[in-house]
Scaffold this motif. Structure first.
Motif, PDB file in Angstrom:
ATOM      1  N   GLU A 181       7.524  -2.857  -3.078  1.00 41.36           N
ATOM      2  CA  GLU A 181       6.514  -2.468  -2.099  1.00 41.36           C
ATOM      3  C   GLU A 181       6.962  -2.819  -0.678  1.00 41.36           C
ATOM      4  OE1 GLU A 181       2.469  -3.490  -3.082  1.00 41.36           O
ATOM      5  OE2 GLU A 181       2.878  -3.360  -5.219  1.00 41.36           O
ATOM      6  N   THR A 199       7.017  -1.214   2.114  1.00 45.38           N
ATOM      7  CA  THR A 199       6.335  -0.677   3.296  1.00 45.38           C
ATOM      8  C   THR A 199       4.870  -1.084   3.372  1.00 45.38           C
ATOM      9  OG1 THR A 199       5.828   1.385   2.130  1.00 45.38           O
ATOM     10  CG2 THR A 199       7.881   1.310   3.393  1.00 45.38           C
ATOM     11  N   PRO A 204       2.718   4.105   9.906  1.00 43.58           N
ATOM     12  CA  PRO A 204       3.303   5.347   9.372  1.00 43.58           C
ATOM     13  C   PRO A 204       4.652   5.712   9.982  1.00 43.58           C
ATOM     14  CG  PRO A 204       0.950   5.633   9.748  1.00 43.58           C
ATOM     15  CD  PRO A 204       1.306   4.294  10.314  1.00 43.58           C
ATOM     16  N   ARG A 232       7.245   3.502   8.450  1.00 45.56           N
ATOM     17  CA  ARG A 232       7.450   3.902   7.047  1.00 45.56           C
ATOM     18  C   ARG A 232       8.338   5.130   6.965  1.00 45.56           C
ATOM     19  NH1 ARG A 232       3.836   5.657   3.486  1.00 45.56           N
ATOM     20  NH2 ARG A 232       2.125   6.172   4.856  1.00 45.56           N
ATOM     21  N   THR A 273       5.977   1.490  -4.955  1.00 42.79           N
ATOM     22  CA  THR A 273       5.127   1.910  -3.851  1.00 42.79           C
ATOM     23  C   THR A 273       3.764   2.331  -4.374  1.00 42.79           C
ATOM     24  OG1 THR A 273       4.889   3.476  -2.015  1.00 42.79           O
ATOM     25  CG2 THR A 273       6.014   4.280  -3.971  1.00 42.79           C
ATOM     26  N   HIS A 274       2.769   2.267  -3.480  1.00 44.59           N
ATOM     27  CA  HIS A 274       1.435   2.785  -3.787  1.00 44.59           C
ATOM     28  C   HIS A 274       1.158   4.094  -3.047  1.00 44.59           C
ATOM     29  CE1 HIS A 274      -0.027  -0.597  -6.090  1.00 44.59           C
ATOM     30  NE2 HIS A 274       0.303  -1.439  -5.135  1.00 44.59           N
ATOM     31  N   TYR A 275       2.073   4.507  -2.179  1.00 45.96           N
ATOM     32  CA  TYR A 275       1.826   5.656  -1.314  1.00 45.96           C
ATOM     33  C   TYR A 275       2.335   6.941  -1.961  1.00 45.96           C
ATOM     34  CZ  TYR A 275       1.168   2.022   2.239  1.00 45.96           C
ATOM     35  OH  TYR A 275       0.740   0.924   2.943  1.00 45.96           O
ATOM     36  N   ASP A 322       2.763   9.885  -0.540  1.00 46.30           N
ATOM     37  CA  ASP A 322       3.753  10.599   0.272  1.00 46.30           C
ATOM     38  C   ASP A 322       5.141  10.011   0.053  1.00 46.30           C
ATOM     39  OD1 ASP A 322       2.797   8.266   1.661  1.00 46.30           O
ATOM     40  OD2 ASP A 322       3.816   8.960   3.455  1.00 46.30           O
ATOM     41  N   GLU A 323       5.224   8.696  -0.204  1.00 48.56           N
ATOM     42  CA  GLU A 323       6.511   8.080  -0.505  1.00 48.56           C
ATOM     43  C   GLU A 323       6.975   8.470  -1.907  1.00 48.56           C
ATOM     44  OE1 GLU A 323       6.182   4.101   2.318  1.00 48.56           O
ATOM     45  OE2 GLU A 323       6.259   3.865   0.151  1.00 48.56           O
ATOM     46  N   GLU A 363      -1.061  12.929  -6.909  1.00 45.65           N
ATOM     47  CA  GLU A 363      -2.143  11.939  -6.940  1.00 45.65           C
ATOM     48  C   GLU A 363      -3.159  12.280  -8.028  1.00 45.65           C
ATOM     49  OE1 GLU A 363      -5.005   9.454  -3.880  1.00 45.65           O
ATOM     50  OE2 GLU A 363      -3.477  10.823  -3.130  1.00 45.65           O
TER      51      GLU A 363
END
Length: 308
Positions: free
Chosen positions: A162, A164, A169, A172, A193-195, A197-198, A292
Motif C-alpha cells: 500500500e 500510496t 492524486p 500517486r 492497493t485499495h485504489y 484506478d491503480e 470495482e
C-alpha cells in the motif's frame, strides 16, 4: 499465466496465528517485468503474504520460490535481491534525504555507494531537496524517498505494501508512471492497493479476502470471468431504491456518485429486481461491468475468518 518466466511461484502458502488462518493455501505466480496488483480489504492477509514471499515470515504450509530461491530455506538470499516498501514510512526523520540514502547504501554494501546515491537522487527527482530532513517531507516526497531507498541495491523485485496510502492524486500518478518505467526495464513489482484506478494500471491482479485468494488474472479477465450483468440507476429517490435493492440477497449494490451500480450473476434476476423501478422517476440502463463491481461482488461472497 504470462509467457514471461515466473519470478514468484508459490503453492499452498498458509499462515496461522492462534486459531486463525490468515493466509489460506494461496497459489501465486508473478512474471518477470510485470506489475502484479494485490487487492483485498484490510486484514485480508496481503501483508502477511508479502512477508512470506520476501523471507520475513516462514509459512506454516506451502512451498515455492522467489527469484529462483526457496522461500523456506533461502530467505536470506531473497532479501538481498528484494526492495520492500512498507505501509509506514520506515526511514529516519532526523536525517536528510541524502543521509538516509547513504545509510541504506552502507547497510546493503552497495558498490560505489556515493555515485549510486547521487544517481538515485536524480532518477527520483530528489536532488533539489537532498538536504531536507525526511521528517519534514510531505507524504508524496516521503514516498519518493522510500522508493529510492528500495532501489539503491538494484533489486530484481519490488514488494510494495500500500505505497500510496495517504498520498495526493498527483503524487500517486507520478509514482505509478515511475513503476511502469521500472517494469519496462525488467523490474518485477508486486504492489498491494485499495485504489481501483491503480488496479487497472497493473498487468495482472490477485484478489484476496480473509486469507483466501478469490480471483487472479488481468482486469479484462477478471471482469469477463465474473459473469456479472450490471445496470446503473439514477434519478430522485435513489436512497429508497438502494434500500429496496439491497434486500435482494443475489444483488450487489454500490453507490457511484449520483448513481447506483446494481450487479447480479443472473441477468434474469437483475431484470426482475429492477422491473418495479421502470416507468417511475428513476432511470435504469445497462452499463459495462467495472473492476470495482467485480470486487464488490467478490467481497460480498467472502466470509470473515476471525474466530468466533
Amino acid at each position: 499465466m504470462d509467457a514471461a518466466p515466473a519470478i514468484i511461484d508459490v503453492r499452498g502458502l498458509t499462515k496461522r496465528y492462534g486459531g486463525r488462518v490468515v493466509v489460506d493455501h494461496v497459489d501465486m505466480q508473478v512474471a518477470r517485468g510485470r506489475i502484479h496488483g494485490f487487492l483485498g480489504p484490510n486484514g485480508s492477509g496481503k501483508t502477511t503474504t508479502i512477508r512470506m514471499l520476501c523471507g520475513l515470515l516462514t509459512p506454516d504450509e506451502g512451498s515455492g520460490t522467489c527469484l529462483g530461491y526457496d522461500i523456506r530455506s533461502e530467505s536470506r538470499k531473497i532479501k538481498r535481491h528484494v526492495g520492500y516498501m512498507t505501509q509506514k514510512f520506515g526511514l529516519y526523520d532526523d536525517l536528510s534525504i541524502e543521509e538516509n540514502l547513504a545509510f541504506i547504501a552502507r547497510v546493503y554494501e552497495v558498490p560505489d555507494a556515493k555515485r549510486r546515491v547521487q544517481a538515485m537522487l536524480e532518477q527520483l527527482g530528489l536532488a533539489s531537496r537532498r538536504t531536507q530532513l525526511a521528517g519534514a517531507l510531505s507524504g508524496g516526497w516521503k514516498q519518493r524517498l522510500a522508493l529510492a531507498a528500495c532501489l539503491l541495491h538494484d533489486p530484481q523485485l519490488l514488494l510494495l505494501d500500500e505505497p500510496t496510502a495517504g498520498v495526493d492524486p498527483k503524487a500517486r500518478r507520478e509514482f505509478w508512471d515511475q513503476l511502469h518505467t521500472l517494469a519496462a526495464g525488467g523490474l518485477t513489482v508486486l504492489v498491494s492497493t485499495h485504489y481501483m484506478d491503480e488496479a487497472e494500471r497493473c498487468h495482472r491482479l490477485a484478489y484476496i479476502a480473509y486469507g483466501q485468494l478469490l480471483a487472479q488474472g488481468s482486469a479484462e479477465e477478471l471482469i469477463a470471468g465474473a459473469g456479472l450483468a450490471t445496470c446503473s440507476v439514477t434519478g430522485p429517490g435513489l436512497a429508497d431504491a438502494a434500500r429496496a435493492l439491497r434486500a435482494h440477497p443475489s444483488l450487489h449494490v454500490a453507490s457511484f456518485g449520483a448513481a447506483l451500480h446494481v450487479s447480479c450473476a443472473s441477468e434474469r434476476e437483475l431484470e426482475a429486481a429492477l422491473a418495479p423501478l421502470l416507468g417511475g422517476t428513476l432511470r435504469v440502463e445497462r452499463v459495462a461491468t467495472s473492476l470495482e463491481d467485480v470486487f464488490i461482488a467478490l467481497m460480498s461472497r467472502s466470509r470473515d475468518n476471525y474466530p468466533s
